[in-house]
Design a protein around this motif. Structure first.
Motif, PDB file in Angstrom:
ATOM      1  N   LEU A   6       0.833  -1.195   0.000  1.00 14.34           N
ATOM      2  CA  LEU A   6       0.000   0.000   0.000  1.00 14.34           C
ATOM      3  C   LEU A   6       0.867   1.244   0.000  1.00 14.34           C
ATOM      4  O   LEU A   6       1.992   1.240   0.490  1.00 14.34           O
ATOM      5  CB  LEU A   6      -0.903   0.005   1.234  1.00 14.34           C
ATOM      6  N   GLY A   7       0.315   2.314  -0.517  1.00 10.29           N
ATOM      7  CA  GLY A   7       1.077   3.547  -0.573  1.00 10.29           C
ATOM      8  C   GLY A   7       0.207   4.745  -0.839  1.00 10.29           C
ATOM      9  O   GLY A   7      -1.014   4.664  -0.779  1.00 10.29           O
ATOM     10  N   LYS A   8       0.877   5.829  -1.110  1.00  5.62           N
ATOM     11  CA  LYS A   8       0.196   7.101  -1.262  1.00  5.62           C
ATOM     12  C   LYS A   8       0.827   7.837  -2.431  1.00  5.62           C
ATOM     13  O   LYS A   8       2.053   7.803  -2.589  1.00  5.62           O
ATOM     14  CB  LYS A   8       0.400   7.902   0.025  1.00  5.62           C
ATOM     15  N   LYS A   9      -0.004   8.492  -3.220  1.00  6.83           N
ATOM     16  CA  LYS A   9       0.541   9.278  -4.322  1.00  6.83           C
ATOM     17  C   LYS A   9       0.940  10.644  -3.800  1.00  6.83           C
ATOM     18  O   LYS A   9       0.125  11.351  -3.212  1.00  6.83           O
ATOM     19  CB  LYS A   9      -0.512   9.408  -5.421  1.00  6.83           C
ATOM     20  N   ILE A  10       2.185  11.018  -4.009  1.00  2.21           N
ATOM     21  CA  ILE A  10       2.660  12.307  -3.524  1.00  2.21           C
ATOM     22  C   ILE A  10       2.468  13.383  -4.585  1.00  2.21           C
ATOM     23  O   ILE A  10       2.019  14.484  -4.309  1.00  2.21           O
ATOM     24  CB  ILE A  10       4.160  12.239  -3.142  1.00  2.21           C
ATOM     25  N   GLY A  11       2.792  13.054  -5.809  1.00  5.35           N
ATOM     26  CA  GLY A  11       2.646  14.026  -6.879  1.00  5.35           C
ATOM     27  C   GLY A  11       3.557  13.666  -8.028  1.00  5.35           C
ATOM     28  O   GLY A  11       4.188  12.620  -8.022  1.00  5.35           O
ATOM     29  N   MET A  12       3.610  14.560  -9.009  1.00  3.15           N
ATOM     30  CA  MET A  12       4.447  14.268 -10.177  1.00  3.15           C
ATOM     31  C   MET A  12       5.564  15.291 -10.307  1.00  3.15           C
ATOM     32  O   MET A  12       5.455  16.419  -9.860  1.00  3.15           O
ATOM     33  CB  MET A  12       3.610  14.255 -11.454  1.00  3.15           C
ATOM     34  N   THR A  13       6.639  14.850 -10.911  1.00  2.00           N
ATOM     35  CA  THR A  13       7.737  15.757 -11.232  1.00  2.00           C
ATOM     36  C   THR A  13       8.525  15.118 -12.370  1.00  2.00           C
ATOM     37  O   THR A  13       8.017  14.202 -13.021  1.00  2.00           O
ATOM     38  CB  THR A  13       8.630  16.036 -10.003  1.00  2.00           C
ATOM     39  N   GLN A  14       9.734  15.591 -12.598  1.00  2.00           N
ATOM     40  CA  GLN A  14      10.537  14.938 -13.614  1.00  2.00           C
ATOM     41  C   GLN A  14      11.969  14.778 -13.147  1.00  2.00           C
ATOM     42  O   GLN A  14      12.458  15.563 -12.352  1.00  2.00           O
ATOM     43  CB  GLN A  14      10.466  15.698 -14.942  1.00  2.00           C
ATOM     44  N   VAL A  15      12.605  13.731 -13.638  1.00  2.00           N
ATOM     45  CA  VAL A  15      14.013  13.520 -13.342  1.00  2.00           C
ATOM     46  C   VAL A  15      14.735  13.255 -14.659  1.00  2.00           C
ATOM     47  O   VAL A  15      14.098  13.046 -15.695  1.00  2.00           O
ATOM     48  CB  VAL A  15      14.235  12.332 -12.382  1.00  2.00           C
ATOM     49  N   PHE A  53      -1.720   0.633   6.278  1.00  2.00           N
ATOM     50  CA  PHE A  53      -0.861   1.736   5.820  1.00  2.00           C
ATOM     51  C   PHE A  53      -1.440   3.064   6.301  1.00  2.00           C
ATOM     52  O   PHE A  53      -2.649   3.257   6.320  1.00  2.00           O
ATOM     53  CB  PHE A  53      -0.756   1.757   4.295  1.00  2.00           C
ATOM     54  N   GLY A  54      -0.559   3.957   6.678  1.00  2.00           N
ATOM     55  CA  GLY A  54      -0.968   5.311   7.027  1.00  2.00           C
ATOM     56  C   GLY A  54      -1.546   5.392   8.429  1.00  2.00           C
ATOM     57  O   GLY A  54      -2.663   4.948   8.668  1.00  2.00           O
ATOM     58  N   ALA A  55      -0.784   5.964   9.333  1.00  2.00           N
ATOM     59  CA  ALA A  55      -1.281   6.072  10.702  1.00  2.00           C
ATOM     60  C   ALA A  55      -2.294   7.201  10.814  1.00  2.00           C
ATOM     61  O   ALA A  55      -2.061   8.314  10.340  1.00  2.00           O
ATOM     62  CB  ALA A  55      -0.112   6.320  11.648  1.00  2.00           C
ATOM     63  N   GLY A  56      -3.420   6.907  11.408  1.00  2.00           N
ATOM     64  CA  GLY A  56      -4.438   7.928  11.636  1.00  2.00           C
ATOM     65  C   GLY A  56      -4.335   8.445  13.064  1.00  2.00           C
ATOM     66  O   GLY A  56      -3.374   8.162  13.774  1.00  2.00           O
ATOM     67  N   GLU A  75      -0.654   1.171  17.798  1.00  2.00           N
ATOM     68  CA  GLU A  75      -1.556   1.995  18.587  1.00  2.00           C
ATOM     69  C   GLU A  75      -2.430   2.903  17.749  1.00  2.00           C
ATOM     70  O   GLU A  75      -3.477   3.359  18.191  1.00  2.00           O
ATOM     71  CB  GLU A  75      -0.730   2.836  19.560  1.00  2.00           C
ATOM     72  N   HIS A  76      -1.974   3.178  16.535  1.00  2.00           N
ATOM     73  CA  HIS A  76      -2.720   4.119  15.705  1.00  2.00           C
ATOM     74  C   HIS A  76      -3.600   3.370  14.714  1.00  2.00           C
ATOM     75  O   HIS A  76      -3.222   2.322  14.212  1.00  2.00           O
ATOM     76  CB  HIS A  76      -1.751   5.029  14.940  1.00  2.00           C
ATOM     77  N   PRO A  77      -4.779   3.931  14.444  1.00  2.00           N
ATOM     78  CA  PRO A  77      -5.627   3.303  13.430  1.00  2.00           C
ATOM     79  C   PRO A  77      -4.956   3.384  12.071  1.00  2.00           C
ATOM     80  O   PRO A  77      -4.183   4.310  11.796  1.00  2.00           O
ATOM     81  CB  PRO A  77      -6.904   4.137  13.465  1.00  2.00           C
ATOM     82  N   GLN A  78      -5.229   2.440  11.214  1.00  2.00           N
ATOM     83  CA  GLN A  78      -4.631   2.425   9.882  1.00  2.00           C
ATOM     84  C   GLN A  78      -5.625   2.999   8.869  1.00  2.00           C
ATOM     85  O   GLN A  78      -6.812   2.685   8.908  1.00  2.00           O
ATOM     86  CB  GLN A  78      -4.269   0.986   9.496  1.00  2.00           C
TER      87      GLN A  78
END
Lengths: 236, 142
Positions: A6-15, A53-56, A75-78
């Protein structure tokens, strides 16, 4: 084998590629995903690990979930919880023995992977008309036409007194799961849990995604400087 | 957003060539031919600089056999070895797209020689120790 994470989209750029080409990339935060439950053939009828994924926020943790997470000492909800399937039968069960509750699965499982597929949820567009939703063309705005963004005819025959099923119509558009296949992995940053893939991924920045492994193999680089033989016979 | 900035930083050049819109420049471009590398020079007027950080590009226009040719270079591309300012320009705007409508002498007239008081950063000494962070906004404001 862990096939997805699982993951999260951060954004786009170029390399820049090694040869100087500009590569458009999507930045994904992938993992760490704690193992919340291990499902085996014996107990559940199939092999899988449940990962989060992702602590709430802690205050949003409901008691039943708190009990479930407690087993993995979390301890944190996902934000997202999902099962990752393993091979059926003994092969899968054996692989599962390596995992225990609370283990963190990280980007490094994608080490050496050439291409991945990424599932995201597309941006919501609300109740959309024909033009946006089905790429229909527009009617005339002038010459007395009122048919500007109308749907047009929905049927033809007097015998067929109903609209055919599947007819393109205006309606809700977006917020659907879309898997983009075979995106090249450009870079992996294990410290920051970051992965760069070539091209676009469905969904808004900050949207949750699932990254799947593919079994494609990187093609061997073309051999440098093999003298081209002319296709047609050359005259001397 | 920070993560994206960090990724961009990794592809930034340490030494950014200093030049401005309106300058006549030589762009040294690395070109691969077969297995060999060589450097090709593209000469022309910089008519635009766009973007920021690693995504910044500049457009160079020149006239080849009576035909206008424009090339867009990524400023931080490893293939752009150097950009040397041959003739400093003094444009009145940031984007010189109006040069596309001009032919012959009128292209030249728009560029003016000489120093602009207080705005001269393109001399030889500045080239050796460029300050990319300071340089970029200045060009934009112009």
């Amino acid at each position: 084998m862990v096939t997805e994470l699982l993951g999260k989209k951060i954004g786009m750029t170029q390399v820049f590629a090694e040869n100087g080409d500009v590569v458009p990339v999507t930045v994904l935060e992938v993992g760490p995903c704690p193992v919340l439950q291990i499902k085996t053939d014996k107990t559940d009828g199939y092999n899988a690990v449940q990962v989060g994924f992702g602590a709430g926020k802690k205050k949003n943790l409901k008691k039943p979930m708190a009990g479930h997470l407690k087993k993995s000492k979390i301890e944190h909800p996902q934000r997202v919880i999902r099962e990752v399937r393993f091979a059926d039968g003994e092969t899968g069960s054996k692989e599962l023995e390596k995992f225990k509750l609370g283990d963190q699965l990280k980007v490094d499982i994608f080490d050496g992977i050439y291409k991945v597929s990424v599932t995201g949820v597309t941006k919501g567009r609300g109740f959309a008309g024909m033009i946006k939703r089905w790429n229909k063309s527009r009617g005339k705005e002038t010459h007395g036409s009122n048919n500007v963004r109308e749907i047009g005819s929905t049927g033809s025959d007097t015998r067929l007194t109903h609209i055919r099923p599947g007819k393109h119509m205006p309606g809700h558009y977006g917020v659907e799961s879309v898997k983009v296949l075979n995106l090249e992995v450009i870079r992996i940053d294990k410290d920051k849990n970051i992965m760069l893939v070539r091209g676009a991924v469905a969904g808004p920045n900050g949207g949750y995604v699932v990254v799947h492994k593919t079994n494609l193999v990187r093609p061997a680089p073309p051999k440098a400087e093999t003298k081209k033989k002319s296709v047609h016979g050359q005259r001397k | 957003m920070n993560i994206i900035e960090e990724i961009q930083k990794s592809s930034l050049k340490k030494k950014v060539p200093t030049f401005k819109v309106g300058d006549t420049v030589d762009v040294h471009v690395k070109i691969k031919e077969g297995g060999r590398e060589r450097i090709q020079i593209f000469n022309g007027i910089v008519i635009a600089r766009q973007g920021s950080q690693a995504v910044e590009t500049f457009t160079v226009r020149r006239i080849v056999q009576g035909e206008g040719v424009e090339r867009i270079f990524p400023l931080h591309s490893p293939n752009i070895v150097n950009v040397i300012s041959r003739r400093k320009g003094r444009p009145r705007r940031a984007k010189l797209y109006y040069l596309r409508q001009r032919t012959g002498k009128s292209i030249k007239v728009k560029e003016r020689l000489g120093e602009i008081p207080g705005a001269d950063t393109i001399d030889q000494t500045a080239k050796k120790t460029p300050a990319p962070e300071k340089e970029t906004p200045k060009t934009k404001n112009e």
